[in-house]
Every structure is written in C-alpha cells, then in structure tokens.
Write an enzyme that holds these catalytic residues in place. Structure first.
Site, PDB file in Angstrom:
ATOM      1  CE1 TYR A 155      -0.386  -7.941  -2.831  1.00 45.01           C
ATOM      2  CE2 TYR A 155       1.854  -8.588  -3.388  1.00 45.01           C
ATOM      3  CZ  TYR A 155       0.979  -7.715  -2.782  1.00 45.01           C
ATOM      4  OH  TYR A 155       1.462  -6.616  -2.119  1.00 45.01           O
ATOM      5  CD1 TRP A 157       2.417  -3.775  -5.227  1.00 46.07           C
ATOM      6  CD2 TRP A 157       2.283  -1.608  -5.766  1.00 46.07           C
ATOM      7  NE1 TRP A 157       2.202  -3.068  -4.068  1.00 46.07           N
ATOM      8  CE2 TRP A 157       2.117  -1.742  -4.367  1.00 46.07           C
ATOM      9  CE3 TRP A 157       2.227  -0.333  -6.329  1.00 46.07           C
ATOM     10  CZ2 TRP A 157       1.908  -0.647  -3.532  1.00 46.07           C
ATOM     11  CZ3 TRP A 157       2.023   0.756  -5.497  1.00 46.07           C
ATOM     12  CH2 TRP A 157       1.867   0.592  -4.111  1.00 46.07           C
TER      13      TRP A 157
HETATM   14  P1  PGD Z   1       6.243  -5.811  -9.027  1.00 40.33           P
HETATM   15  O1  PGD Z   1       7.653  -5.773  -9.433  1.00 40.33           O
HETATM   16  O2  PGD Z   1       5.556  -4.515  -8.825  1.00 40.33           O
HETATM   17  O3  PGD Z   1       6.211  -6.672  -7.717  1.00 40.33           O
HETATM   18  O4  PGD Z   1       5.694  -7.662  -5.542  1.00 40.33           O
HETATM   19  P2  PGD Z   1       5.012  -7.385  -6.970  1.00 40.33           P
HETATM   20  O5  PGD Z   1       4.737  -8.706  -7.562  1.00 40.33           O
HETATM   21  O6  PGD Z   1       3.898  -6.430  -6.834  1.00 40.33           O
HETATM   22  O7  PGD Z   1       5.447  -6.721 -10.062  1.00 40.33           O
HETATM   23  C1  PGD Z   1       4.351  -6.305 -10.766  1.00 40.33           C
HETATM   24  C2  PGD Z   1       4.327  -7.052 -12.084  1.00 40.33           C
HETATM   25  O8  PGD Z   1       3.109  -6.750 -12.733  1.00 40.33           O
HETATM   26  C3  PGD Z   1       5.447  -6.646 -13.020  1.00 40.33           C
HETATM   27  O9  PGD Z   1       6.029  -7.768 -13.606  1.00 40.33           O
HETATM   28  C4  PGD Z   1       4.739  -5.768 -14.058  1.00 40.33           C
HETATM   29  O10 PGD Z   1       5.342  -5.818 -15.341  1.00 40.33           O
HETATM   30  C5  PGD Z   1       3.354  -6.370 -14.081  1.00 40.33           C
HETATM   31  N1  PGD Z   1       2.289  -5.428 -14.438  1.00 40.33           N
HETATM   32  C6  PGD Z   1       2.197  -4.131 -14.064  1.00 40.33           C
HETATM   33  N2  PGD Z   1       1.075  -3.590 -14.544  1.00 40.33           N
HETATM   34  C7  PGD Z   1       0.429  -4.564 -15.227  1.00 40.33           C
HETATM   35  C8  PGD Z   1      -0.805  -4.585 -15.915  1.00 40.33           C
HETATM   36  O11 PGD Z   1      -1.540  -3.620 -15.956  1.00 40.33           O
HETATM   37  N3  PGD Z   1      -1.141  -5.775 -16.502  1.00 40.33           N
HETATM   38  C9  PGD Z   1      -0.356  -6.880 -16.436  1.00 40.33           C
HETATM   39  N4  PGD Z   1      -0.776  -7.976 -17.029  1.00 40.33           N
HETATM   40  N5  PGD Z   1       0.813  -6.876 -15.772  1.00 40.33           N
HETATM   41  C10 PGD Z   1       1.202  -5.726 -15.175  1.00 40.33           C
HETATM   42  C11 PGD Z   1       5.899  -6.666  -4.645  1.00 40.33           C
HETATM   43  C12 PGD Z   1       5.914  -7.251  -3.225  1.00 40.33           C
HETATM   44  O12 PGD Z   1       7.249  -7.712  -2.949  1.00 40.33           O
HETATM   45  C13 PGD Z   1       5.520  -6.273  -2.230  1.00 40.33           C
HETATM   46  S1  PGD Z   1       4.125  -5.318  -2.544  1.00 40.33           S
HETATM   47  C14 PGD Z   1       6.167  -6.134  -1.050  1.00 40.33           C
HETATM   48  S2  PGD Z   1       5.728  -4.909   0.052  1.00 40.33           S
HETATM   49  C15 PGD Z   1       7.186  -7.064  -0.604  1.00 40.33           C
HETATM   50  N6  PGD Z   1       8.382  -6.410  -0.182  1.00 40.33           N
HETATM   51  C16 PGD Z   1       9.470  -7.156   0.075  1.00 40.33           C
HETATM   52  C17 PGD Z   1      10.493  -6.761   0.995  1.00 40.33           C
HETATM   53  O13 PGD Z   1      10.454  -5.676   1.606  1.00 40.33           O
HETATM   54  N7  PGD Z   1      11.517  -7.621   1.183  1.00 40.33           N
HETATM   55  C18 PGD Z   1      11.599  -8.803   0.562  1.00 40.33           C
HETATM   56  N8  PGD Z   1      12.646  -9.607   0.831  1.00 40.33           N
HETATM   57  N9  PGD Z   1      10.659  -9.194  -0.314  1.00 40.33           N
HETATM   58  C19 PGD Z   1       9.606  -8.429  -0.576  1.00 40.33           C
HETATM   59  N10 PGD Z   1       8.653  -8.855  -1.457  1.00 40.33           N
HETATM   60  C20 PGD Z   1       7.382  -8.189  -1.616  1.00 40.33           C
HETATM   61  P1  PGD Z   2      11.282  -0.438   3.447  1.00 36.63           P
HETATM   62  O1  PGD Z   2      12.178   0.229   2.472  1.00 36.63           O
HETATM   63  O2  PGD Z   2      11.124  -1.905   3.366  1.00 36.63           O
HETATM   64  O3  PGD Z   2       9.891   0.321   3.259  1.00 36.63           O
HETATM   65  O4  PGD Z   2       7.546   0.800   2.830  1.00 36.63           O
HETATM   66  P2  PGD Z   2       8.483   0.261   4.002  1.00 36.63           P
HETATM   67  O5  PGD Z   2       8.434   1.275   5.089  1.00 36.63           O
HETATM   68  O6  PGD Z   2       8.150  -1.118   4.347  1.00 36.63           O
HETATM   69  O7  PGD Z   2      11.753  -0.089   4.914  1.00 36.63           O
HETATM   70  C1  PGD Z   2      11.787   1.243   5.405  1.00 36.63           C
HETATM   71  C2  PGD Z   2      13.019   1.479   6.232  1.00 36.63           C
HETATM   72  O8  PGD Z   2      13.080   0.526   7.288  1.00 36.63           O
HETATM   73  C3  PGD Z   2      14.320   1.338   5.451  1.00 36.63           C
HETATM   74  O9  PGD Z   2      15.036   2.551   5.503  1.00 36.63           O
HETATM   75  C4  PGD Z   2      15.079   0.219   6.172  1.00 36.63           C
HETATM   76  O10 PGD Z   2      16.474   0.459   6.267  1.00 36.63           O
HETATM   77  C5  PGD Z   2      14.442   0.237   7.539  1.00 36.63           C
HETATM   78  N1  PGD Z   2      14.533  -1.038   8.278  1.00 36.63           N
HETATM   79  C6  PGD Z   2      14.649  -2.286   7.789  1.00 36.63           C
HETATM   80  N2  PGD Z   2      14.668  -3.185   8.801  1.00 36.63           N
HETATM   81  C7  PGD Z   2      14.536  -2.468   9.941  1.00 36.63           C
HETATM   82  C8  PGD Z   2      14.471  -2.819  11.322  1.00 36.63           C
HETATM   83  O11 PGD Z   2      14.529  -3.985  11.720  1.00 36.63           O
HETATM   84  N3  PGD Z   2      14.325  -1.796  12.208  1.00 36.63           N
HETATM   85  C9  PGD Z   2      14.267  -0.485  11.830  1.00 36.63           C
HETATM   86  N4  PGD Z   2      14.118   0.435  12.771  1.00 36.63           N
HETATM   87  N5  PGD Z   2      14.330  -0.129  10.541  1.00 36.63           N
HETATM   88  C10 PGD Z   2      14.455  -1.111   9.613  1.00 36.63           C
HETATM   89  C11 PGD Z   2       7.383   0.006   1.732  1.00 36.63           C
HETATM   90  C12 PGD Z   2       6.298   0.567   0.820  1.00 36.63           C
HETATM   91  O12 PGD Z   2       6.950   1.449  -0.103  1.00 36.63           O
HETATM   92  C13 PGD Z   2       5.593  -0.492   0.145  1.00 36.63           C
HETATM   93  S1  PGD Z   2       5.062  -1.814   1.087  1.00 36.63           S
HETATM   94  C14 PGD Z   2       5.378  -0.473  -1.180  1.00 36.63           C
HETATM   95  S2  PGD Z   2       4.456  -1.720  -1.883  1.00 36.63           S
HETATM   96  C15 PGD Z   2       5.904   0.581  -2.053  1.00 36.63           C
HETATM   97  N6  PGD Z   2       7.132   0.123  -2.657  1.00 36.63           N
HETATM   98  C16 PGD Z   2       8.027   0.995  -3.135  1.00 36.63           C
HETATM   99  C17 PGD Z   2       9.116   0.625  -3.992  1.00 36.63           C
HETATM  100  O13 PGD Z   2       9.297  -0.562  -4.342  1.00 36.63           O
HETATM  101  N7  PGD Z   2       9.968   1.603  -4.406  1.00 36.63           N
HETATM  102  C18 PGD Z   2       9.822   2.896  -4.048  1.00 36.63           C
HETATM  103  N8  PGD Z   2      10.697   3.826  -4.487  1.00 36.63           N
HETATM  104  N9  PGD Z   2       8.805   3.266  -3.247  1.00 36.63           N
HETATM  105  C19 PGD Z   2       7.934   2.377  -2.773  1.00 36.63           C
HETATM  106  N10 PGD Z   2       6.917   2.785  -1.954  1.00 36.63           N
HETATM  107  C20 PGD Z   2       6.148   1.822  -1.215  1.00 36.63           C
END
Ligand code: PGD
Ligand code: PGD
Length: 825
Positions: A155, A157
């Site tokens: 899994y 991005w």
């Molecule tokens: P990325 O850093 O985007 O994180 O986790 P995710 O694993 O998606 O990793 C993508 C990897 O894919 C990178 O190492 C990149 O180099 C590689 N890659 C990109 N493109 C390609 C390609 O085309 N081919 C190949 N082979 N590799 C590629 C993200 C996950 O983290 C997500 S989506 C969320 S929403 C979660 N958010 C949180 C959070 O809010 N708080 C915590 N504590 N933890 C989270 N973890 C989660």
């Molecule tokens: P977060 O930054 O985790 O983003 O989108 P998501 O909305 O999950 O949280 C949003 C806000 O929630 C933050 O400002 C945080 O302070 C607030 N927050 C945290 N805990 C609480 C709580 O308990 N209550 C309230 N009211 N607020 C809280 C994530 C989305 O973003 C996802 S899932 C992905 S995969 C993409 N990831 C990225 C990324 O890694 N970087 C960027 N720049 N943009 C992204 N867009 C997408």
C-alpha cells in the site's frame, strides 16, 4: 465541447523559446539539485516538457540531458511550493542506484538472519541475479507454504500514471502467473469513514465530489473547517491535482464571510483567511463530545429541523434518548461536552445557535477518524448536519472532501481514462477497495497479521482468519513511515523470511529489506493521467523528462520480467510496450468522447501538444451534493438499507460490536488528553506535512526549509515548553511507553496547551538500527503511535491517537543518517 488550447506553449521547445521563457521559470526553480550526474542520452539538447505528479502539472527544463528547472503549468492556478523538491528527488543522494541484496541474506539465505535487517550492508547484484532471486523465492513460497505465503497487499502513494501503477502491476504479475498472494483492503487515509459511511449515507462519501466552490462562495453563510487544513492538504492529488480548491477558497475569502476552524492547531488555512477566520481549539479526540454538546443544544432550544429528520433520516428517535440522557442518565449537554473538550459550555451553545442561524457548511478533514473509535466522528457530523436540515441545499450540509484532492472543483464532462488492470479486475477509483488474492486483510492490520497467523478477526460484520505470510513484496509505499508503532513493527517484520522492496529511494522500508530493486521515478518514463481528481478537466501526457538514472528500470518492465520468469510474460504484456499501452488507454477516451459528441485530437496530436482539456459543464458548475436526494428521496434514494440517512443502523446493530454501537456514541478511547487512561501529559497531533507528501520529498533539499537543528519540527505551546525548560530551537526527546524520537522544538501559541505536533512522514532513523526501542534521530512520529484497529467495524489505523511527553535532549546528539544511502559493496 472539447477544446485544445492553441495559445498554450508547445511542450517541446526550441532553445530560443526556452531562453525567452527562462525569466518566468527561474522564479520557482529555487532548489539546486543535490548531485551532479553525467549527461544522459539526450545530451546537448535543451528543451521544455510538460509532465505531471501528485503535486501538480509542471514544466521541466532539460539542458544537456539534465533536468535543471521546474515551474508550475501556466494553467495551474496555485502551483505547489513543493515542486522544486520533485526535481531534487531525482538527483537526491537517497536514490537507489542498482539492484541490491542484503549481504547477510545473500550469504545465509532466506529467513536465516532476519534479526540483522536494517543493520547490514548491501551487495550490488545484476538485474538478472536480483530478479532470479525474487522469482525463486516466490516459487518457494507457493511450494513450501501455499497460496497465502506472499503478502502483496503493498500500500502507499505510488506515483500517478495509468500504466506504471506499480501496485496493480505487482498483483497483475502474480494473478496472470497463478501465483497465490494475500491482498489488503482499505487505505490509511479514510479507513474508518469509508467503512462506516456506506452504512450511514450509502457511499464512501470521503471520495465524492462536494457541493462546488462557486456555490459555497455564493450561498454558505458560515464555513466550518472541522479538523481540516485545506490550503496545505489540497496541494496533493491522487491523480494530477488541478488546484481548483484554491480558486474556491479565494472566492469565499473575497466574500468576507466568516470561516471557523475547529482544530488544536492554528493552521496556515486559518491564517489564509486573516480577519475572517476564527479559531476554536478543542483537546484532540474530543470532537465527538463537542458535536454531541452542540446537538444537545440544538434539541434543547428547538433549533433542530424535525421535518428534515422525519423525511430524510431514520433512527433519530433511537439516538435522542442517548443525547438527552434519558437512556443512560448522562445528558450529552454543553457542560458535559465542555468537560471533555476543554471548550467552555457557552461557546458550545453559541456554536449550535450560529450553525442553525444561517446556511452552514460543515467541512471536515480526516484526522478525526484516523483515531481510536474514529468511525463515530463523521457519523456524528452527519447527524449534526441532519439536525440542521440543510443537506442537499446550496451551500449547506456537510462535506468530507473539501480538503482533499481539490474536492468541490467544478467538474468537466470529459472521458475517464482506463488503466492497467491487475489481471482481470478494473483498478480505477478506489483501486485498493477491489479485493483479489487468496485472502485479504484490512490494510492497517499487517503487523497484527504477522504476529497472529490463524487468529480470527472482525471486519465490517464478517469474521476472517489471518493468513501465515512469510514473504512480502512492497512497491510504491513506505510502511516504515506510514505504519504505527515502529518498534512493534520492526520485531514483527522478522516474521518475513524475504522482504522485497521496489522504490527509487532508500527509505527505512528499503533499508529493512533483503532484496532492493531500483525503480524509475515517474519523471523517467512515459505515462498518461487525468488532471483534476474530481473535476477531470484534462488528460495530461506524463512525458519522460530525463532518461532513467543509474540502473533504475520502470515498474512495468520490472514486473514484465518477473511475469516472464513465472511463465506468463506474454499474458502480462499482451505483446504491448509502454507507448502501445498509452495509445490503447487514450483510444478508450476517444471512444467515450465520440459517444458524447466531444471533439478530441488523435493520439499523436495529443502527445505532441501534451494535454487535452475538457470544459467545465453546466451541471459541473452548479453541482450541489445530495440535491437530487433532497428533491425526491423516493426516486433518488441513498444506497443505505432504508434509502435515507441512517442515524441508527440496524446492520451495525446486528454486528453487535462493543466498540461500534448502532448510533453515534461517545466511548472512552484507549488514551486521550486528561482522560481516565492517560499515562502521559501531552497529545501528539500527527498532521500531514506542509512540504512533503507523507515521507516523499523528505530526502530532498526541501527538508532544509523546515527542519529545526536537522530534525523534524515539533511545535509546542509556550506554557508546555516553559514548564519543561524547552526553548525554541532546542532538540527535544519525545517519548512514551512505545518509543522515542528526537525532534526540533518550535515554541508557538499556534497550538493549544497540552498538544504538540510532529507531522507524519519523517524518515525513521534509528540510532541503534534493528534494536527495539531505539531512539529515532530524525523524527518519525510513528515511533510513538499505537497499532490497533479503530474498531471491529473498520479496523482502520489510529495514527492521531498518541499521548507522550517531551523533554529537552541533553545527551550526545546523534547525527541524522537516514538521508545517506546505506553502506554498499
Ligand atoms: P509515501 O511517503 O507517499 O507514504 O504512506 P505511504 O506509504 O503512501 O510512500 C510512497 C513510497 O512509494 C515512497 O517511498 C516513494 O518513493 C515510492 N514511490 C512513489 N512512486 C513510485 C512508483 O511509481 N514506483 C515505485 N516503485 N515506488 C514509488 C502514507 C500513509 O501514511 C497515509 S496515505 C496516511 S493518510 C497515513 N497518515 C498518517 C497520519 O496522519 N498519522 C500517522 N501517525 N501516520 C500516518 N500514516 C499513514
Ligand atoms: P491532517 O493533516 O492529518 O489531514 O487530510 P487530513 O484532513 O487527514 O489533519 C487535518 C487537521 O486536523 C490538522 O490541521 C490537525 O491539526 C487537525 N487535527 C488533528 N487531530 C485533531 C482532532 O482530534 N480534532 C480536530 N478538530 N482537529 C484535529 C490528509 C490527506 O491529505 C491525506 S489522507 C493524504 S493521503 C494527503 N496527504 C498529504 C500530505 O502528506 N502532504 C500534503 N501537503 N498534503 C496532503 N494531502 C492529503
């Protein structure tokens, strides 16, 4: 009607034209690449090319085979400030240059030295040797352990692009060759909501188009961002983002109407709205209580819309006794909510009155559901919106995607590109929800699976058994950044006899692998992608910017070779090479366009121009979510069992889960700030980073724009810092019973007392690699998070549920090593 914009710049430009444009391009090209490499095959040629990425469409300038500058596409209204980072990522010292095998694995064989993973050096091998090793292991798995021995639920991005979709390609290679594997379902972003919302409103909801921004700007009186930071998170799209949300946010700003942010952090989005913005900072994880307190006031003061509840919902009658306390003796009133949330009762009452007074849009982000018992939060938000009775009206109701991939950007009626399939199944849209493989687990339960083969687990009304996986192949994701409880994970990972990682950079996941395969970045190959996740405004040719670096190969070719070795090369490729596939995908778009009387250029003209645009339709410009349902709930029923919004769900009731009752309910999470189970005094918010996509671009020079003393920033309130003797710029140790990490302190009143923030995605950099409990030198916040399911219903991750403490770090400061390639020989 489709139009090709004839005034746009041609994508392949002459040197003269490039020089004419150079001034405007230089403005964004702030980052100097990290590493000088020799010129490539296209040496002595200078040109500009349009391509695309998760961060947006961009123009790349290539001089003598080297990518030298990057600028946002002129049609992008808000190019991301992260673009220079994607250029730098190509030349970063973290690039994986060659196929590599961990020395101890090579010498001792699979499974023999799993304890030293993450500590050993790597040996360079040829592609032939590496792929032979991989395929021999795949075969051994099937022969020795059966069809569930390979975990390919990989899994993450991965880059956009309809062909080089590495996760689909992995499963395609396994499917077409009849190789058994375990898959995953769901994602880390919205796992709780995407499972509960179909019970409540009949769709995933989180990935649906929103009432469009022009309507919000016109009709909404009060815009509420509940745990959402839209100016930061809309930078990113799953496909190529159109950044239409920024036009919407700007349009709303120009109306001067109020915007309320309910968030423990005063965010950049708040600051974007200046004087119009208000900040309410509840304790993290207390939102459900606040929502109940608001709902109680609405009911108490007769401000709720009983007609809407009667006509468009079921179950309010069952929820009401819980709300009033008639059922359990505890009224969920403003005073009760104040005690949990830290927001005073009068403010909660005022919120209820303000929400009911005009047209209110409750726009929620997803952090609230990436928490223990996260399913309840959006269910209650929807319930609140039902009580306000504005769902389906212009500018009213709720929205779960205004912060993501530019939800609410008005849509065109253009064609939808198909993509490579995983061997029979369509993989468009929420691809990770399609189930294939011999078995499947909820994606965030991977460590639980490793620890408990054969254990029965609950998931959305079903029971299933964890398989006994012995090998994993991870592609396009970084689980040693994204998964929770790093120390538990490091130990569980030893269960794998073989770990294969295919990436372009030395992530912690790659460092903890046995076989590492260097993939190209998406800028070193050709592909196609949609522009605008919700708007589908254009199709962009993701043209190769530079030739592959070092020995990197594209994902399609790597998996084609694996399929070949598994005896199914021809079935995998269908005899088609890269450009044949792109032509085929495009021809499907041509057919769709023809059926809709839309003019679209042939492939060659499209490829030459670099994109084809589709105009926003009238329907797209005036879209109001749930308007049809509101207009006629009988003819336009929702996909729920009752056809209306379910405030009480009989299906969930039948599941009988103690941690997911049949209507929104406050249950004590495993830990929360000042809660009964609190063992540490601070809550760690783990927001998505401003200048990264998760862990992507952490290995680039962009890092220098935000680190504090070389570490990931930790923002802390002045009171909490002072009581611990922490000053701005200090290196701090953040710790709890699960782990510890260093970070760099930023002391600011932009975070409420009792909360600190370290963004997710900082690279894991153990001071003592391989050792459980090791201090992380850089700032991986998942050293601190718990690894448990949100509930038996969705089994999502709880990345935003963390209590910890902080102290000034006074020991010998360890160097940050994560951004250097590991020892090679
Ligand atoms: P990325 O850093 O985007 O994180 O986790 P995710 O694993 O998606 O990793 C993508 C990897 O894919 C990178 O190492 C990149 O180099 C590689 N890659 C990109 N493109 C390609 C390609 O085309 N081919 C190949 N082979 N590799 C590629 C993200 C996950 O983290 C997500 S989506 C969320 S929403 C979660 N958010 C949180 C959070 O809010 N708080 C915590 N504590 N933890 C989270 N973890 C989660
Ligand atoms: P977060 O930054 O985790 O983003 O989108 P998501 O909305 O999950 O949280 C949003 C806000 O929630 C933050 O400002 C945080 O302070 C607030 N927050 C945290 N805990 C609480 C709580 O308990 N209550 C309230 N009211 N607020 C809280 C994530 C989305 O973003 C996802 S899932 C992905 S995969 C993409 N990831 C990225 C990324 O890694 N970087 C960027 N720049 N943009 C992204 N867009 C997408």
């Amino acid at each position: 009607m489709t139009k090709m914009n004839s005034t746009s710049s041609t994508m392949i430009q002459t040197r003269r034209r490039f020089l004419m444009n150079a001034a405007s391009i230089t403005a964004l090209a702030a980052v100097t690449p990290s590493l000088l490499v020799p010129g490539s095959a296209r040496a002595a040629e200078s040109f500009e090319v349009l391509s695309g990425s998760h961060w947006g469409a961009f123009k790349a300038t290539v001089e003598d085979g080297r990518w030298t500058q990057i600028a946002g596409w002129e049609k992008d209204p808000f190019p991301s400030h992260q673009l220079p980072g994607i250029l730098d990522s190509v030349y970063s010292p973290t690039r994986i240059k060659y196929p590599m095998v961990r020395r101890a694995y090579l010498e001792n064989g699979p499974g023999a030295s799993v304890e030293t993973r993450g500590t050993d050096d790597f040996v360079r091998v040829t592609w032939e040797e590496a792929l032979d090793l991989v395929v021999a292991e795949m075969k051994r798995m099937g022969e020795t352990y059966g069809p569930t021995a390979i975990y390919a639920g990989s899994y993450g991005w991965k880059s956009p692009g309809k062909l080089h979709n590495c996760q689909s390609l992995l499963r395609r290679a396994l499917n077409v060759s009849g190789t058994g594997y375990v898959n995953s379902s769901g994602d880390y972003s919205t796992s709780a909501s995407q499972i509960i919302m179909p019970h409540v409103v009949g769709t995933l909801e989180v990935y649906e188009q929103q009432t469009v921004w022009p309507i919000v700007a016109e009709s909404t009186d009060l815009l509420v961002f509940w745990g959402a930071n839209p100016t930061i998170t809309n930078q990113i799209g799953w496909v190529i983002p159109d950044h239409g949300a920024y036009e919407g946010l700007q349009a709303y700003k120009e109306t001067g109407k109020p915007v309320l942010f309910i968030d423990p952090v005063r965010t950049e989005s708040h600051d974007f709205f200046g004087e119009q913005a208000e900040w309410i900072a509840p304790k993290p994880q207390s939102d459900l209580a606040m929502m109940l307190g608001i709902a109680h006031t609405l009911h108490e003061e007769g401000l709720h819309d009983q007609t809407f509840l009667d006509e468009y919902t079921v179950g309010f009658d069952k929820f009401l006794p819980y709300l009033t306390g008639e059922g359990d003796g505890v009224a969920k009133d403003a005073e009760w909510a104040a005690e949990i949330s830290g927001i005073d009762a009068e403010t909660i009452r005022q919120l209820a009155r303000r929400f009911a007074e005009g047209t209110t849009m409750l726009a929620s982000g997803w952090s609230l559901q990436r928490q223990h018992l996260g399913e309840q939060r959006h269910w209650m938000l929807v319930t609140l919106a039902c009580m306000l009775g504005q769902i389906g009206l212009p500018g009213g109701g709720f929205g779960l995607s205004y912060h993501y991939s530019n939800g609410g950007s008005p849509a065109a009626d253009g064609p939808v590109l198909p993509g490579i399939t995983d061997g029979g199944k369509a993989v468009e849209g929420a691809a990770w929800l399609t189930e294939s493989g011999a078995a499947s687990i909820p994606v965030a339960r991977v460590v639980d699976m490793l620890e408990n083969p054969g254990k029965e687990f609950d998931f959305n009304g079903k029971k299933a058994i964890y398989p006994d996986a012995k090998m994993t192949y991870w592609v396009g994701g970084n689980p040693m950044a994204h998964h929770q409880d790093r120390n538990r994970m490091i130990k569980a990972w030893r269960k794998f006899e073989t770990v294969v990682v295919q990436d372009f950079q030395w992530t912690a996941t790659a460092r903890h692998a046995d076989i590492v395969l260097p993939a190209t970045t998406s800028y070193e190959r050709n592909d196609l992608e949609q522009y605008g996740d919700y708007s589908l405004k254009a199709i962009i040719a993701m043209k190769k910017v530079i030739d592959p670096m070092f020995e990197a190969r594209n994902d399609f070719d790597i998996f084609a070779d694996i399929a070949e070795r598994l005896g199914a090369g021809e079935t995998f490729t269908e005899g088609k090479a890269e450009m044949d596939w792109l032509r085929e995908f495009y021809s499907s778009a041509e057919e769709q366009a023809k059926a809709r009387n839309i003019e679209i250029p042939g492939f060659d003209d499209f490829w030459e121009e670099g994109y084809v645009e589709f105009p926003v339709s009238d329907a797209g410009r005036s879209f109001v979510r749930y308007a049809d349902f509101r207009e006629d709930p009988l003819l336009e029923p929702l996909g729920t069992p009752s056809g209306v919004i379910e405030i009480f769900s009989r299906n969930i009731e039948k599941m009988g889960y103690d941690d997911c009752p049949p209507h929104p309910t406050w249950i004590e999470p495993i830990e929360r700030l000042d809660g009964p189970n609190a063992e540490y005094p601070l809550h760690v918010v783990t927001s998505h980073p401003k200048s990264r996509l998760h862990s992507q671009l952490c290995g680039t020079k962009l890092r220098e724009t935000y680190t504090v003393a070389d570490r990931e920033p930790c923002i802390i309130n002045p009171g909490d810092a002072e009581s611990r003797g922490i000053a701005d710029g200090d290196v701090v140790r953040v710790f709890n019973g699960r782990g510890q990490t260093l970070a760099g302190a930023i002391v600011t009143d932009a975070i409420r007392p009792g909360a600190i923030r370290i963004s997710e995605g900082g690279w894991y950099d153990p001071v003592e690699p391989g050792k459980e409990g090791s201090l992380c030198a850089y700032g991986d916040v998942n050293t601190l998070s718990p690894d448990l399911g949100t509930s038996k219903l969705a089994q999502g991750n709880c990345g935003h549920t963390i209590l910890a403490d902080v102290e000034k770090f006074t020991g010998d400061l360890p160097a940050v090593d994560a951004f250097k390639a590991p020892q090679e020989s």
